[in-house]
Design a protein around this motif. Structure first.
Motif, PDB file in Angstrom:
ATOM      1  N   LEU A   1       0.824  -1.206   0.000  1.00  0.00           N
ATOM      2  CA  LEU A   1       0.000   0.000   0.000  1.00  0.00           C
ATOM      3  C   LEU A   1       0.862   1.261   0.000  1.00  0.00           C
ATOM      4  N   GLN A   2       1.976   1.201   0.730  1.00  0.00           N
ATOM      5  CA  GLN A   2       2.902   2.341   0.761  1.00  0.00           C
ATOM      6  C   GLN A   2       3.503   2.574  -0.623  1.00  0.00           C
TER       7      GLN A   2
ATOM      8  N   LYS B   1       1.007   4.200  -2.961  1.00  0.00           N
ATOM      9  CA  LYS B   1       0.859   5.636  -2.670  1.00  0.00           C
ATOM     10  C   LYS B   1       2.016   6.433  -3.277  1.00  0.00           C
ATOM     11  N   VAL B   2       3.240   5.926  -3.100  1.00  0.00           N
ATOM     12  CA  VAL B   2       4.430   6.608  -3.626  1.00  0.00           C
ATOM     13  C   VAL B   2       4.408   6.626  -5.151  1.00  0.00           C
TER      14      VAL B   2
ATOM     15  N   ASP C   1       1.791   6.477  -7.127  1.00  0.00           N
ATOM     16  CA  ASP C   1       0.754   7.390  -7.613  1.00  0.00           C
ATOM     17  C   ASP C   1       1.250   8.832  -7.592  1.00  0.00           C
ATOM     18  N   GLN C   2       1.999   9.171  -6.534  1.00  0.00           N
ATOM     19  CA  GLN C   2       2.567  10.520  -6.443  1.00  0.00           C
ATOM     20  C   GLN C   2       3.574  10.765  -7.569  1.00  0.00           C
TER      21      GLN C   2
END
Length: 165
Positions: free
Chosen positions: A110-111, A114-115, A117-118
């Protein structure tokens, strides 16, 4: 004639240590154990609490991780795989919430999502394309070792000498 006996194979056989609490850790669980909100799709670890006998899963499932497919008032429906012979079976069991805790097995995933997607958003703003796939590290870079000719020692085999006594 001696006593006849069978080898008992009850529902809780072989769990003397697995289903016993450690020294100074005995007693009922705290209230925080019951205040956890579980949702469908959550990963949960089944960790049997021996102080609560209700809703206790079979000893096989102790320590296994599954996905919540159903949430009831007191219990969770957990689906997991069980290897039987050469195949994987989907097992669905209902376990009381005291015997479940949220798993951390997909935290890293999940981390990373998130990274990534950024990174995608930043690349889109700049109008660049980037590769987000993970790749193995690969071999180390090439090196050239330099040495003076007088520093190099060439080793040669010593001729075999037979000793007769």
């Amino acid at each position: 004639m001696g006593k006849l006996h069978t080898i008992s194979r009850g529902y809780r056989h072989g769990t003397r240590n697995a289903f016993s609490k450690k020294w100074r850790c005995k007693g009922e669980p705290g209230v925080s154990r019951l205040l956890v909100n579980f949702k469908r799709g959550d990963f949960v670890d089944i960790v049997v609490d021996p102080s609560i006998q209700k809703g206790m899963p079979h000893s096989f499932f102790n320590g296994k991780t599954g996905i919540v497919f159903n949430v009831n008032r007191n219990a969770l429906g957990v689906e997991m795989t069980k290897i039987v012979g050469n195949r994987q079976l989907k097992k669905r069991i209902h376990v009381r919430a005291e015997h479940c805790k949220k798993s951390r097995c997909n935290e890293a995933f999940l981390q990373r999502v998130k990274v990534n997607d950024q990174k995608k958003r930043d690349a889109k703003m700049l109008g660049k394309s980037l590769k987000l796939k993970r790749e193995p590290e690969g071999p180390k870079e090439m090196k050239i070792v330099k040495a003076k000719p007088e520093d190099v020692v060439v080793l040669a085999p010593v001729p075999f000498v037979e000793n007769y006594f």
